[in-house]
Structures are given as structure tokens and as C-alpha cells.
Design a protein around this motif. Structure first.
Motif, PDB file in Angstrom:
ATOM      1  N   LEU A   1      40.723  45.248  50.343  1.00 34.21           N
ATOM      2  CA  LEU A   1      41.302  44.713  49.108  1.00 34.21           C
ATOM      3  C   LEU A   1      40.261  44.556  48.014  1.00 34.21           C
ATOM      4  O   LEU A   1      40.541  44.780  46.833  1.00 34.21           O
ATOM      5  CB  LEU A   1      41.983  43.368  49.387  1.00 34.21           C
ATOM      6  N   GLN A   2      39.038  44.178  48.387  1.00 29.30           N
ATOM      7  CA  GLN A   2      37.986  44.091  47.372  1.00 29.30           C
ATOM      8  C   GLN A   2      37.657  45.474  46.826  1.00 29.30           C
ATOM      9  O   GLN A   2      37.381  45.637  45.633  1.00 29.30           O
ATOM     10  CB  GLN A   2      36.746  43.419  47.958  1.00 29.30           C
ATOM     11  N   GLY A   3      37.685  46.463  47.681  1.00 28.10           N
ATOM     12  CA  GLY A   3      37.443  47.823  47.211  1.00 28.10           C
ATOM     13  C   GLY A   3      38.515  48.297  46.246  1.00 28.10           C
ATOM     14  O   GLY A   3      38.251  49.114  45.353  1.00 28.10           O
ATOM     15  N   TRP A   4      39.719  47.799  46.398  1.00 23.77           N
ATOM     16  CA  TRP A   4      40.804  48.151  45.480  1.00 23.77           C
ATOM     17  C   TRP A   4      40.801  47.289  44.212  1.00 23.77           C
ATOM     18  O   TRP A   4      41.624  47.480  43.323  1.00 23.77           O
ATOM     19  CB  TRP A   4      42.156  47.972  46.183  1.00 23.77           C
ATOM     20  N   GLY A   5      39.899  46.338  44.124  1.00 18.55           N
ATOM     21  CA  GLY A   5      39.873  45.459  42.956  1.00 18.55           C
ATOM     22  C   GLY A   5      40.887  44.339  43.013  1.00 18.55           C
ATOM     23  O   GLY A   5      41.265  43.789  41.984  1.00 18.55           O
ATOM     24  N   TYR A   6      41.351  43.971  44.221  1.00 23.61           N
ATOM     25  CA  TYR A   6      42.374  42.940  44.381  1.00 23.61           C
ATOM     26  C   TYR A   6      41.766  41.636  44.880  1.00 23.61           C
ATOM     27  O   TYR A   6      42.293  40.998  45.789  1.00 23.61           O
ATOM     28  CB  TYR A   6      43.445  43.420  45.350  1.00 23.61           C
TER      29      TYR A   6
ATOM     30  N   VAL B   1      36.389  49.651  29.567  1.00 17.96           N
ATOM     31  CA  VAL B   1      37.343  50.635  30.067  1.00 17.96           C
ATOM     32  C   VAL B   1      38.726  50.019  29.964  1.00 17.96           C
ATOM     33  O   VAL B   1      38.868  48.814  29.803  1.00 17.96           O
ATOM     34  CB  VAL B   1      37.055  51.034  31.534  1.00 17.96           C
ATOM     35  N   ARG B   2      39.737  50.895  30.045  1.00 21.00           N
ATOM     36  CA  ARG B   2      41.090  50.357  30.062  1.00 21.00           C
ATOM     37  C   ARG B   2      41.263  49.438  31.260  1.00 21.00           C
ATOM     38  O   ARG B   2      40.678  49.666  32.319  1.00 21.00           O
ATOM     39  CB  ARG B   2      42.111  51.487  30.102  1.00 21.00           C
ATOM     40  N   ASP B   3      42.096  48.419  31.094  1.00 21.47           N
ATOM     41  CA  ASP B   3      42.180  47.379  32.110  1.00 21.47           C
ATOM     42  C   ASP B   3      42.605  47.911  33.469  1.00 21.47           C
ATOM     43  O   ASP B   3      42.197  47.386  34.500  1.00 21.47           O
ATOM     44  CB  ASP B   3      43.156  46.284  31.649  1.00 21.47           C
ATOM     45  N   ASP B   4      43.423  48.982  33.488  1.00 19.72           N
ATOM     46  CA  ASP B   4      43.867  49.508  34.774  1.00 19.72           C
ATOM     47  C   ASP B   4      42.768  50.310  35.476  1.00 19.72           C
ATOM     48  O   ASP B   4      42.964  50.779  36.597  1.00 19.72           O
ATOM     49  CB  ASP B   4      45.125  50.367  34.601  1.00 19.72           C
ATOM     50  N   GLU B   5      41.610  50.496  34.815  1.00 12.89           N
ATOM     51  CA  GLU B   5      40.479  51.174  35.433  1.00 12.89           C
ATOM     52  C   GLU B   5      39.313  50.200  35.644  1.00 12.89           C
ATOM     53  O   GLU B   5      38.152  50.597  35.710  1.00 12.89           O
ATOM     54  CB  GLU B   5      40.026  52.348  34.562  1.00 12.89           C
ATOM     55  N   ARG B   6      39.647  48.922  35.802  1.00  9.52           N
ATOM     56  CA  ARG B   6      38.614  47.887  35.869  1.00  9.52           C
ATOM     57  C   ARG B   6      37.643  48.090  37.029  1.00  9.52           C
ATOM     58  O   ARG B   6      36.497  47.671  36.958  1.00  9.52           O
ATOM     59  CB  ARG B   6      39.258  46.502  35.991  1.00  9.52           C
ATOM     60  N   ALA B   7      38.099  48.736  38.118  1.00  2.00           N
ATOM     61  CA  ALA B   7      37.224  48.916  39.285  1.00  2.00           C
ATOM     62  C   ALA B   7      35.984  49.733  38.935  1.00  2.00           C
ATOM     63  O   ALA B   7      34.972  49.679  39.640  1.00  2.00           O
ATOM     64  CB  ALA B   7      37.998  49.574  40.423  1.00  2.00           C
ATOM     65  N   VAL B   8      36.039  50.521  37.846  1.00  2.00           N
ATOM     66  CA  VAL B   8      34.885  51.336  37.446  1.00  2.00           C
ATOM     67  C   VAL B   8      33.704  50.452  37.057  1.00  2.00           C
ATOM     68  O   VAL B   8      32.546  50.785  37.300  1.00  2.00           O
ATOM     69  CB  VAL B   8      35.283  52.268  36.281  1.00  2.00           C
ATOM     70  N   LEU B   9      33.989  49.284  36.459  1.00  2.00           N
ATOM     71  CA  LEU B   9      32.911  48.433  35.945  1.00  2.00           C
ATOM     72  C   LEU B   9      32.661  47.190  36.790  1.00  2.00           C
ATOM     73  O   LEU B   9      31.622  46.541  36.629  1.00  2.00           O
ATOM     74  CB  LEU B   9      33.245  47.963  34.520  1.00  2.00           C
ATOM     75  N   GLN B  10      33.561  46.823  37.672  1.00  2.00           N
ATOM     76  CA  GLN B  10      33.409  45.563  38.385  1.00  2.00           C
ATOM     77  C   GLN B  10      32.173  45.583  39.281  1.00  2.00           C
ATOM     78  O   GLN B  10      31.919  46.547  39.994  1.00  2.00           O
ATOM     79  CB  GLN B  10      34.655  45.278  39.229  1.00  2.00           C
ATOM     80  N   SER B  11      31.441  44.469  39.216  1.00  2.00           N
ATOM     81  CA  SER B  11      30.208  44.362  39.994  1.00  2.00           C
ATOM     82  C   SER B  11      30.522  43.936  41.418  1.00  2.00           C
ATOM     83  O   SER B  11      31.435  43.153  41.652  1.00  2.00           O
ATOM     84  CB  SER B  11      29.273  43.326  39.360  1.00  2.00           C
TER      85      SER B  11
ATOM     86  N   PRO C   1      42.849  35.532  34.627  1.00  2.00           N
ATOM     87  CA  PRO C   1      42.197  34.827  33.527  1.00  2.00           C
ATOM     88  C   PRO C   1      40.878  35.486  33.153  1.00  2.00           C
ATOM     89  O   PRO C   1      40.331  36.288  33.897  1.00  2.00           O
ATOM     90  CB  PRO C   1      41.971  33.415  34.110  1.00  2.00           C
ATOM     91  N   VAL C   2      40.395  35.102  31.966  1.00  2.00           N
ATOM     92  CA  VAL C   2      39.161  35.698  31.468  1.00  2.00           C
ATOM     93  C   VAL C   2      38.003  35.404  32.413  1.00  2.00           C
ATOM     94  O   VAL C   2      37.847  34.296  32.908  1.00  2.00           O
ATOM     95  CB  VAL C   2      38.851  35.119  30.068  1.00  2.00           C
ATOM     96  N   GLY C   3      37.187  36.397  32.696  1.00  2.00           N
ATOM     97  CA  GLY C   3      35.953  36.196  33.438  1.00  2.00           C
ATOM     98  C   GLY C   3      36.058  36.368  34.923  1.00  2.00           C
ATOM     99  O   GLY C   3      35.069  36.218  35.617  1.00  2.00           O
ATOM    100  N   ILE C   4      37.231  36.699  35.474  1.00  2.00           N
ATOM    101  CA  ILE C   4      37.325  36.871  36.929  1.00  2.00           C
ATOM    102  C   ILE C   4      36.612  38.150  37.336  1.00  2.00           C
ATOM    103  O   ILE C   4      36.735  39.181  36.686  1.00  2.00           O
ATOM    104  CB  ILE C   4      38.803  36.898  37.361  1.00  2.00           C
ATOM    105  N   ARG C   5      35.925  38.085  38.437  1.00  2.00           N
ATOM    106  CA  ARG C   5      35.196  39.246  38.924  1.00  2.00           C
ATOM    107  C   ARG C   5      35.725  39.655  40.285  1.00  2.00           C
ATOM    108  O   ARG C   5      36.203  38.832  41.053  1.00  2.00           O
ATOM    109  CB  ARG C   5      33.698  38.935  39.052  1.00  2.00           C
ATOM    110  N   SER C   6      35.642  40.933  40.605  1.00  2.00           N
ATOM    111  CA  SER C   6      35.981  41.409  41.944  1.00  2.00           C
ATOM    112  C   SER C   6      35.007  42.524  42.296  1.00  2.00           C
ATOM    113  O   SER C   6      34.335  43.081  41.437  1.00  2.00           O
ATOM    114  CB  SER C   6      37.428  41.910  41.991  1.00  2.00           C
TER     115      SER C   6
ATOM    116  N   SER D   1      38.573  58.601  50.186  1.00  2.00           N
ATOM    117  CA  SER D   1      40.025  58.448  50.111  1.00  2.00           C
ATOM    118  C   SER D   1      40.453  57.066  49.653  1.00  2.00           C
ATOM    119  O   SER D   1      41.599  56.868  49.232  1.00  2.00           O
ATOM    120  CB  SER D   1      40.645  58.744  51.483  1.00  2.00           C
ATOM    121  N   LEU D   2      39.548  56.097  49.741  1.00  2.00           N
ATOM    122  CA  LEU D   2      39.889  54.740  49.355  1.00  2.00           C
ATOM    123  C   LEU D   2      39.374  54.346  47.986  1.00  2.00           C
ATOM    124  O   LEU D   2      39.558  53.201  47.557  1.00  2.00           O
ATOM    125  CB  LEU D   2      39.347  53.755  50.404  1.00  2.00           C
ATOM    126  N   LEU D   3      38.720  55.255  47.293  1.00  2.00           N
ATOM    127  CA  LEU D   3      38.202  54.935  45.969  1.00  2.00           C
ATOM    128  C   LEU D   3      39.345  54.763  44.979  1.00  2.00           C
ATOM    129  O   LEU D   3      40.422  55.325  45.144  1.00  2.00           O
ATOM    130  CB  LEU D   3      37.263  56.038  45.487  1.00  2.00           C
TER     131      LEU D   3
END
Length: 875
Positions: free
Chosen positions: A32-37, A258-268, A138-143, A151-153
């Protein structure tokens, strides 16, 4: 997942051994963390842990775990190979059992935590599935997430466009790349030099004080907000900010968007196992190694990350972190994982929980089996945890908190794990304390602002009922979920339930009814909040009784409105309830009661703020009481200065209108009276004492009572006024001069009336004849209270049928609008239009004319006395 489109899936099978439960938890967390959830990771891990435990421990079969991702959320399926059909079905109305039982908790947790869930059967296996919908971020949440198979990217567009924007130290845009122009529609030339904040749609998430300007000043920041595009629409983006400086030392901020639906690209990444850190990486910050990078900016985020990392580090089932109060006597639960956090948050436990070495939070402690030492760790009571290790958090030798991890199996931990956990606690203690002090400073600033506003509101009213309402409205929902105010009239009176408020208005009546049935709290003057358990106990008894009756009726699913109200009220008062005394002028005048819903607790800072508020509220409430008492006394005394009523004078209509100037005054410097004397004679008077208010009212009382007494002793008009003049002068420095119109009236048999009038410095009475003419009915004579020797005389006036005699005070004739004044001529003109009207109609028309003459309210007392001789009725 119904009609939702599956965008990713991950599956794994776990053998029927105890260690599989922890492995399944790690699998679901990593997926789930890999999916940004990250928003739903903890709930998913808790539910998976319970369901896999049911499969591999209780059912004794392998467990198949399948994770499915969609845009709405995530679905997790756990299947075993033992299709037992005695599992309660969803919405069946059957009791799932206690959440503290060793087994059977999985479905109960699904019902409590999952958005949707269900049980499906096949000939060879049983599937239990649950779905967790994504909350608003909310603003500032990180995943974050670990290294994953291709296959899971995360899925993105064919080309990922990363907008790069650079903002200089003044907040102006200094760089804007091609991807930014493509995503937002603004070219670099259009935005260069403009303030970045002009394009940002900051979401102002409740509870988040950081604004975009603050975010741009931080060394690192990640979160969500919006950018206004060239077409006017707001484009949701996920951003990563990095603050840098150039060779000249000037700071600027580089923003990757990035667009919000591509947030996994930037999430630390936030979770990197300790074992993944190379042993020869000696330059790594020990804090970052344990907590992950970047560290959360807020205290709650830091504490939650800490307990999750501590749990993972020791492969535990639960972890918790408590912070010490300022006096180091109690610990307050601030973060948990694997425990019912909603029930435990802000609960307080004593620092010294026992007498032995391991009974104190000031020392590391290892408990191999809590069943052998019940109560050693109060937080873990009735949670199913058996073994636990706790270590203190200390800064400069002072206890600042306690960190612990626990497992459901006994004997899991030894001194070696305690040492590892203590090393971790030493690494994060200073950061936690720094974040805690920062939070306290923000809370104190907010508390000062809250108390200033509360003081202004409370000082703005002297009405008791309004003060009670303000007290409750300021505490709910800012400080508590519900509030009740008890008042004590005097030392011999019992506390009385005066006001009840709940943040849910539908629960106010039920809460008021519940509190009315229990004894009020004792009015103890000891300062500070004390716990009051009576509401929770009464609510529990009422809920049990209601549920028993519903079950006896064999209709648990069709509860009546009364039953639902009782259960909702029990839930509302099921948490912590505290009582604060309302002490004013060394006397307990009431109690302020604050409550939380089921199993919730108050923060120590909130209780301290409530105590400050109670002191201010008590003084305001007592001031309102004193003001009400003095107003009642004042009004009673003032009413005693007014005539009890007007007598019925044969063949004479009499009407009086009286208006005292000043708020709360019923009597001022103007007065009137009409009273019988003897032998068919009646006295009447209208006067005006110099000034207004209580001093003038005192002379008013002297004049009115002296007139009645002297007139009934047989003195004529001039003699009455001469003796009244002497009485006023005898008052010395308290004396005030008085204008007075006094007369005696004798109705005659022919329908007319004889009047003998003395006008001592007062506006002359006006006589209205039937032909509409208006003439003065007396001549002016000296006023009273100035000179000793007065020579006054009476003038006779005969009123014929249809005539009106109008007597007024100077508040009528001196009514002003700018430089204009109504005057005697203006009054006579109004009176001339009153031919044929009754005495009441004449007085009413005069008053309306005076009120309409000027827009401003009257500043002087006004009195109108109208007498009319009615015309004989035709036979």
C-alpha cells in the motif's frame, strides 16, 4: 470492488505458522505504501493481521492475501482453506462478541474500520474481504514505499511532466520550465516576476496552520495544493519544495510539481528497514536512520512515525508513545499503533505505576508476561498484549516521555531488545521534546487569543442567562464535546442544572434528561479539574437497561426513537467528564462540567485552558447575578415612587403617559400624581426635578408623598407648595429645585369641572376648547427649592364639556432636532388638532408628535397628563 477499475494487484500466500502474521502485515504495508496509499495503511495492516491470524492460527490453514487498487481506495482479500460457515454475516444483527477476546475480532474490526466488507464461500475456501476508501488528503501528508517489482510501480501518463518552478526570496517566480507551461497553460514570460502566491489555491485545511508563504520558507516540504491554470480552473498538484541558496548566499525555493494523481512520482520514502542501512554508512544521522527522511514537521506526525518505526524495529504487534506532563507526575498517551487509539488517546497514567524497579517509567522495563504482573502497564490492560518493553525518553536528565512496544505472545522481549529500543529513544527524544515545546507555544498563543476573546464576550453582557449561554458556547466544541453549567443561588441551596449544550443539537434534550436524573457534583472549591464518573455510569446503566428491553422484545434491529436517543446519549457521555468549580468572591457559585464521548480523554493543556476560562466565567456570572439583584432592588424602589394607579373621577377622563430617561430607569426627575382629597375633591400634580437619575428620583418621592399628606390635611394649593418648598430646602446640599404644577379638581353636577391651579415655574397647562382654540390655563409663578419666602396664589379654571386640559413637563416642550425646538407654540399647534379625541387619544397623539420631531431618542424625562370633560350623551 464493484464497478471500480482495478489499476494494480499484489498477491501472496502465507504458511500456517505464527510468524506469518507479521510477514503478512509487512507485505500489505509495503504494497500500500508503494501505491501511495499511506492514508489507509494502518487500518489495512490491523485488519489484515486479524484476518490472517484467524486463518493461520485459529483455522490452521495457509492464508492467501490479495491486494487490489482502484482510484477510490484499496480492497484486501484474505482466504483460508477451511470453509467454516458459522461466521456471522454482515448486518445480521448478531453480536460479534467482545473486541477483547483472543479470537473472533477480525469481523468486528471490519465492521468498525472498513468502508465495506463481506464474507464469500466456495467449496474449498472462505474469503473475507474489506475495502478502505481514501480520505481527503490534508496539506502536508507524506507517503512512501520500498523498492518494488516493475509490475507494482504506479501508473502514469506516457510522459511524466514535472513542472519546475523557482521562487526568489521575495516570493516572485524566477524560473518556469516547459512542463510547467504545458501543465498550467502559462508561459514563462507571462509569469516571470509575479508572486507565486497569485497562482496558488491553498486549501486551508482545518487544523493546519501552515500557509503557502510558510511552506516556501521551510527547508523541505511536501504536500498537496492547487495551481490556477490559464483557463481559470484549479489544477490539483502534489509538490515537493527544496530551499537552496546561490553562490552569493541569496535563498530561493525550488518547487517540483506533478498532477495530484501522479503524486507517487515525487513522494519521499518514509519506511526503510534498519537492516537496509549499510553498516559502513557512518555519516548517516542516527535520528534520520531511525525515523526516516524527511521527518514530519508536526508533532503528531513525528510521534506516529516513531511508534510505527519502533513496532517494525522489534517486529511487535503494537507500540505506544506517551509524553510527560510538566510536573512529570503523569504520562499522556499521544500516539499508538496496533491499539485502539481512539479509546486511549490523551489518557493519562501515573509515572510511578508500581513499587519495583520495572514499575517506573523512569527506567527501562521488560515484562515477559503481563498476566503475571497485572496493572504494570495500565495502557495495555484488556488489549490482549502479553509481553512488553518500555524505555524512557529523557532530555538533559529530565523525563519527557515513554516509548513502548508490545506483542500478543509472552516472552518475546529481553534486555537486548530494551537496549535497542533505548538507543532509538535517545535518538528521537530531543526532536520530540522540541516539537512538543513548539506545539505548546502554538497552543499557548492560541489559548491567549481564546481567553482574550472570551473575556471580551463575557464582559459585554450583564444578563445572567446570556452569560450562561456564552460559557457553554465558548467551551463546545473548542474545549469539549458537551458542557453543563450548574449554578448555586446561595450557601444553603443545592446546585441547579442551569444550561446544557452538546455539539450535536439532537442530543441536548437526552443529555439534559440524563443529567437531571443524577445527583449534581459536589461544590468543592478546590481549584482545578476533577473527574466526575457519574454521567458515564448513568449512561451505561441506561444503555444496558434499554438494550435489555429491546432484546426482550425480540426486535433489536427495529429500535424505537427513545431507544436510539438513550444509546446515543450514553455514547456522548461515555468518555471522560471533568468538573471545574466556579468560584467568585471566595464563594462557589456553580460548576462547569465538560465531557467527551465514549473512551475519549482531555489533554492536560485543554484542562488548564478550561480552568482559566472558568475563573473568568465565574466572575462574569457573579457580576451578572449582582447586577440582576441590584436592578431588581432599584426597580422595586422606583416603582414605589410611582402612583399605584389613577382614581376614577366622576365625569372626567384622565390619561397619563410617563417616560423616564436612561437605561433601566422607571422613575426619573419627572413625576405625576392624581389622588382623592376629600368631599369629592381630587388633587393632581405634574412636576420636574432638576436633573435625572437616582438623585432626582429621591426628590420626586419627597414631593409626591408630601403633596398627598399636606393636601389631605386640608391645606390649599398655595399652602401645600409653600410647605413643600421648605421641605426641599431642608435637604441642604441634596436639595434640587423643582418646577411643579399642582391643582385641585371638583367635578360639578352640570357636567363641568372647577379647577384651582398653582403653576410654580412649570410649563403652563394648555386648555383646548371645543372650537379648536388653545389657551394657557394659568400664569407662571416662582419655582420651588430656590428661595425661602414664596407668595403663591391659586387660579380658578372651569372646564366645560368637551374641553381638554393638557399638562406636560419640559421634556416635551424642549424636544430638539438640531437648532429647532418644539416649544410651547409647537405643542399648542399639535393640541389644536385633537378636538373631539378622548383623553387617551390626546396623550397618544402628543407623544407621537414629540417622538417624530427628532430622530434621536429622548434624553430627558417626559410626562403627559391629559384631562377631558366628556360631552353629555344624548338621551
Amino acid at each position: 470492488m464493484g464497478s471500480a477499475v482495478i489499476t494494480a494487484r499484489a498477491a501472496a500466500t502465507f504458511e500456517p505458522v505464527g510468524r506469518s502474521v507479521a510477514t503478512a502485515r509487512a507485505f500489505v504495508r509495503d504494497t500500500l505504501q508503494g501505491w501511495g496509499y499511506n492514508d489507509v495503511v494502518d487500518d489495512a495492516v490491523v485488519l489484515t493481521s486479524e484476518l490472517v491470524t484467524n486463518a493461520v492460527i485459529h483455522a490452521g490453514t495457509a492464508a492467501d492475501v490479495l491486494c487490489l487498487r482502484s482510484a477510490e481506495g484499496v480492497r484486501v482479500e484474505v482466504a483460508d482453506h477451511y470453509p467454516e460457515r458459522e461466521v456471522p454475516l454482515q448486518s445480521s444483527g448478531i453480536d460479534f462478541g467482545s473486541p477483547d477476546r483472543e479470537n473472533g475480532r477480525g469481523l468486528l474490526l471490519c465492521a468498525a474500520l472498513a468502508s465495506r466488507w463481506g464474507v464469500e464461500y466456495s467449496p474449498t475456501r472462505k474469503h473475507v474481504w474489506f475495502q478502505l476508501d481514501l480520505p481527503d488528503r490534508p496539506v502536508g501528508i507524506r507517503s512512501a514505499g520500498p523498492v518494488l517489482p516493475t509490475s507494482l510501480l504506479p501508473v502514469t501518463d506516457q510522459r511524466v511532466r514535472v513542472a519546475v518552478v523557482q521562487i526568489d526570496s521575495t516570493g516572485a517566480i524566477s524560473a518556469w520550465n516547459e512542463d510547467a507551461a504545458h501543465v498550467f497553460g502559462h508561459t514563462a514570460e507571462q509569469v516571470a516576476g509575479k508572486q507565486f502566491t497569485d497562482f496558488v489555491a491553498w486549501p486551508h485545511t482545518p487544523g493546519t496552520s501552515t500557509g503557502i508563504a510558510d511552506a516556501l520558507q521551510l527547508s523541505r516540504w511536501e504536500g498537496s495544493y492547487g495551481i490556477r491554470g490559464a483557463d481559470g480552473r484549479t489544477i490539483a498538484v502534489y509538490a515537493s519544495h527544496l530551499r537552496v541558496r546561490d553562490n552569493d548566499g541569496d535563498p530561493s525555493t525550488v518547487c517540483l510539481l506533478v498532477r495530484d494523481d501522479e503524486r507517487a512520482v515525487l513522494q519521499s520514502p518514509v519506511r526503510a528497514p534498519v537492516s537496509d542501512v549499510s553498516s559502513d554508512n557512518r555519516t548517516a544521522d542516527p535520528f534520520e536512520v531511525f525515523i526516516g527522511s524527511p521527518a514530519p514537521d508536526d508533532l503528531d506526525g513525528l510521534l506516529q512515525r516513531t511508534v510505527e518505526r519502533a513496532r517494525d524495529m522489534l517486529d511487535a504487534d503494537a507500540a505506544f508513545l506517551l509524553l510527560a506532563t510538566d510536573d512529570e507526575t503523569e504520562l499522556e498517551v499521544r500516539a499508538t499503533t496496533g491499539l485502539p487509539s481512539a479509546r486511549q488517546r490523551f489518557a493519562r497514567v501515573p509515572v510511578e505505576a508500581g513499587t519495583g524497579r520495572y514499575g517506573s517509567a523512569r527506567m527501562p522495563a521488560v515484562h515477559e508476561d503481563l498476566t503475571a504482573v497485572p496493572g504494570a502497564v495500565p495502557l495495555l490492560a484488556d488489549t490482549g498484549m502479553r509481553s512488553v518493553v518500555t524505555v524512557p525518553l529523557k532530555v538533559e536528565g529530565r523525563l519527557t516521555g515513554s516509548l513502548g512496544v508490545a506483542a500478543e505472545n509472552a516472552g518475546r522481549y529481553s534486555n537486548e531488545e530494551a537496549l535497542r529500543l533505548q538507543f532509538a529513544a535517545d535518538r528521537i527524544a530531543l526532536a520530540v521534546e522540541s516539537a512538543r515545546l513548539g506545539e505548546l507555544e502554538r497552543l499557548r498563543r492560541g489559548s491567549l487569543s481564546f481567553l482574550v476573546e472570551a473575556s471580551d464576550l463575557l464582559a459585554g453582557t450583564l444578563d445572567r442567562d446570556q452569560t450562561l449561554a456564552l460559557m457553554a458556547q465558548m467551551t463546545v466544541p473548542t474545549l469539549a464535546t458537551w458542557c453543563a453549567v450548574y449554578t448555586i443561588a446561595d450557601q444553603s441551596s443545592d446546585p441547579y442544572l442551569s444550561y446544557v449544550l452538546h455539539e450535536d443539537e439532537d442530543l441536548i434534550d437526552g443529555l439534559k434528561a440524563l443529567l437531571s436524573k443524577i445527583s449534581p457534583p459536589d461544590p468543592v472549591p478546590t481549584p482545578g479539574a476533577r473527574v466526575w464518573s457519574a454521567p458515564a455510569e448513568a449512561g451505561h446503566r441506561a444503555a444496558v437497561s434499554t438494550s435489555t428491553r429491546a432484546l426482550a422484545a425480540d426486535a433489536p434491529l427495529s429500535m424505537s426513537t427513545a431507544t436510539r436517543t438513550t444509546l446515543a446519549t450514553a455514547q456522548a457521555v461515555g468518555g471522560e467528564t471533568v468538573v471545574l468549580p466556579l468560584v467568585a468572591r471566595n464563594r462557589v457559585i456553580g460548576m462547569l462540567t465538560l465531557g467527551k464521548p465514549s473512551d475519549d480523554h482531555f489533554r492536560q493543556e485543554i484542562l488548564e485552558l478550561a480552568e482559566d476560562l472558568s475563573r473568568r466565567a465565574a466572575l462574569a456570572l457573579d457580576n451578572a447575578r449582582l447586577y440582576s439583584e441590584r436592578m431588581a432592588i432599584s426597580q422595586s424602589l422606583q416603582r414605589s415612587l410611582l402612583p399605584p394607579g389613577l382614581p376614577d373621577v366622576p365625569n372626567v377622563e384622565i390619561e397619563v403617559i410617563y417616560r423616564a430617561a436612561g437605561e433601566g430607569n422607571e422613575v426619573g426627575g419627572d413625576f405625576y400624581d392624581v389622588f382623592p382629597i376629600s368631599d369629592g375633591a381630587y388633587g393632581f400634580a405634574i412636576g420636574d426635578v432638576c436633573g435625572t437619575g437616582p438623585e432626582a428620583a429621591a426628590v420626586t418621592g419627597l414631593a409626591r408623598h408630601a403633596l398627598r399628606l399636606l393636601a389631605r390635611e386640608g391645606f390649599g394649593g398655595p399652602a401645600v407648595l409653600e410647605r413643600l418648598n421648605a421641605a426641599i430646602l431642608d435637604e441642604g446640599a441634596r436639595s434640587r429645585f423643582l418646577t411643579l404644577l399642582y391643582g385641585e379638581l371638583w367635578p360639578r353636577e352640570d357636567g363641568s369641572a372647577l379647577l384651582k391651579v398653582v403653576c410654580a415655574g412649570h410649563p403652563l397647562p394648555l386648555r383646548l376648547r371645543q372650537d379648536g382654540s388653545v389657551v394657557p390655563a394659568a400664569e407662571p409663578q416662582p419655582l420651588l427649592g430656590v428661595i425661602d419666602d414664596l407668595e403663591l396664589y391659586a387660579e380658578e379654571v372651569v372646564l366645560d364639556p368637551g374641553d381638554v386640559l393638557l399638562c406636560v413637563t419640559d421634556g416635551i416642550t424642549e424636544r430638539r432636532e438640531g437648532s429647532r425646538m418644539l416649544g410651547d407654540d409647537g405643542l399648542a399647534e399639535v393640541l389644536s388638532t385633537c378636538t373631539g379625541l378622548t383623553a387617551g387619544a390626546v396623550a397618544g397623539r402628543i407623544l407621537r408628535a414629540v417622538e417624530r420631531f427628532a430622530a434621536e431618542p429622548a434624553s430627558d424625562d417626559m410626562a403627559i397628563l391629559a384631562m377631558r370633560i366628556p360631552e353629555p350623551q344624548p338621551q
